[in-house]
Design an enzyme around this catalytic site. Sequence first.
Site, PDB file in Angstrom:
ATOM      1  N   ILE A  43       0.701  -1.209   0.029  1.00  0.00           N
ATOM      2  CA  ILE A  43       0.026  -0.097  -0.114  1.00  0.00           C
ATOM      3  C   ILE A  43       0.972   1.245  -0.070  1.00  0.00           C
ATOM      4  O   ILE A  43       1.630   1.590   1.037  1.00  0.00           O
ATOM      5  CB  ILE A  43      -0.918   0.032   1.280  1.00  0.00           C
ATOM      6  CG1 ILE A  43      -1.735  -1.298   1.234  1.00  0.00           C
ATOM      7  CG2 ILE A  43      -2.009   1.142   1.106  1.00  0.00           C
ATOM      8  CD1 ILE A  43      -2.519  -1.529   2.615  1.00  0.00           C
ATOM      9  N   GLU A  55       3.912  -8.185   2.982  1.00  0.00           N
ATOM     10  CA  GLU A  55       4.313  -9.064   3.816  1.00  0.00           C
ATOM     11  C   GLU A  55       3.874  -8.427   5.340  1.00  0.00           C
ATOM     12  O   GLU A  55       3.349  -9.113   5.961  1.00  0.00           O
ATOM     13  CB  GLU A  55       5.785  -9.589   3.951  1.00  0.00           C
ATOM     14  CG  GLU A  55       6.220 -10.037   2.540  1.00  0.00           C
ATOM     15  CD  GLU A  55       6.687  -8.953   1.829  1.00  0.00           C
ATOM     16  OE1 GLU A  55       6.422  -7.930   1.470  1.00  0.00           O
ATOM     17  OE2 GLU A  55       7.868  -9.501   1.258  1.00  0.00           O
TER      18      GLU A  55
HETATM   19  N1  THU Z   1       7.643  -4.220  -1.712  1.00  0.00           N
HETATM   20  C1  THU Z   1       6.771  -5.089  -0.787  1.00  0.00           C
HETATM   21  O1  THU Z   1       5.639  -5.200  -0.894  1.00  0.00           O
HETATM   22  N2  THU Z   1       7.496  -6.222  -0.446  1.00  0.00           N
HETATM   23  C2  THU Z   1       8.888  -6.548  -0.350  1.00  0.00           C
HETATM   24  O2  THU Z   1       9.330  -7.291   0.413  1.00  0.00           O
HETATM   25  C3  THU Z   1       9.558  -5.574  -1.346  1.00  0.00           C
HETATM   26  C4  THU Z   1       8.971  -4.395  -1.846  1.00  0.00           C
HETATM   27  C5  THU Z   1       6.818  -3.264  -2.401  1.00  0.00           C
HETATM   28  C6  THU Z   1       7.048  -1.958  -1.634  1.00  0.00           C
HETATM   29  C7  THU Z   1       6.651  -0.966  -2.799  1.00  0.00           C
HETATM   30  O3  THU Z   1       5.504  -0.690  -2.920  1.00  0.00           O
HETATM   31  C8  THU Z   1       7.166  -1.512  -4.046  1.00  0.00           C
HETATM   32  O4  THU Z   1       7.139  -3.115  -3.847  1.00  0.00           O
HETATM   33  C9  THU Z   1       8.250  -1.585  -4.523  1.00  0.00           C
HETATM   34  O5  THU Z   1       9.524  -1.175  -3.640  1.00  0.00           O
END
Ligand code: THU
Length: 130
Positions: A43, A55
């Site tokens: 988000i 996560e």
């Molecule tokens: N992101 C995640 O949701 N989980 C991770 O472990 C790595 C990165 C998301 C954060 C951001 O919204 C997008 O990926 C790019 O970094």
Amino acid sequence: MTNTELFSLAVKAAENSHSKYSGFRVGAALLTADGRIFTGCNIENASYSLTICAERTAVFKAVSEGVTEFRAIAVAGSSDGDFSKPCPPCGACLQVLSEFCGDDMVVVLSNGWYRLADFLPMGFRSDNLR
Ligand code: THU
């Protein structure tokens, strides 16, 4: 619940991703010790640093419902709808997972499954505060 099924739930959870700044959709599916599933997505926010990862969304949903014991988490990420490239949890998410999960927690990615300790072999935990 197979690892493949858990990964499919993570892909499904990415549908709700709010990722208008990065364009990178992430979904997570967290399997609890008693067999329940909590899903999460990333988000993002116009104030970029307030973004939360998929996560941690899943973990915080579970913990806020009183559930703190987990067996596995699947993570799926993509910028184009193809979730075949592995999306390993970021360092912040590994740290949050390690608060609630032991080294043997299963982390399911698109290319197979791992243990939490594969990503975070010597994490800082409450034991280190003693
Ligand atoms: N992101 C995640 O949701 N989980 C991770 O472990 C790595 C990165 C998301 C954060 C951001 O919204 C997008 O990926 C790019 O970094």
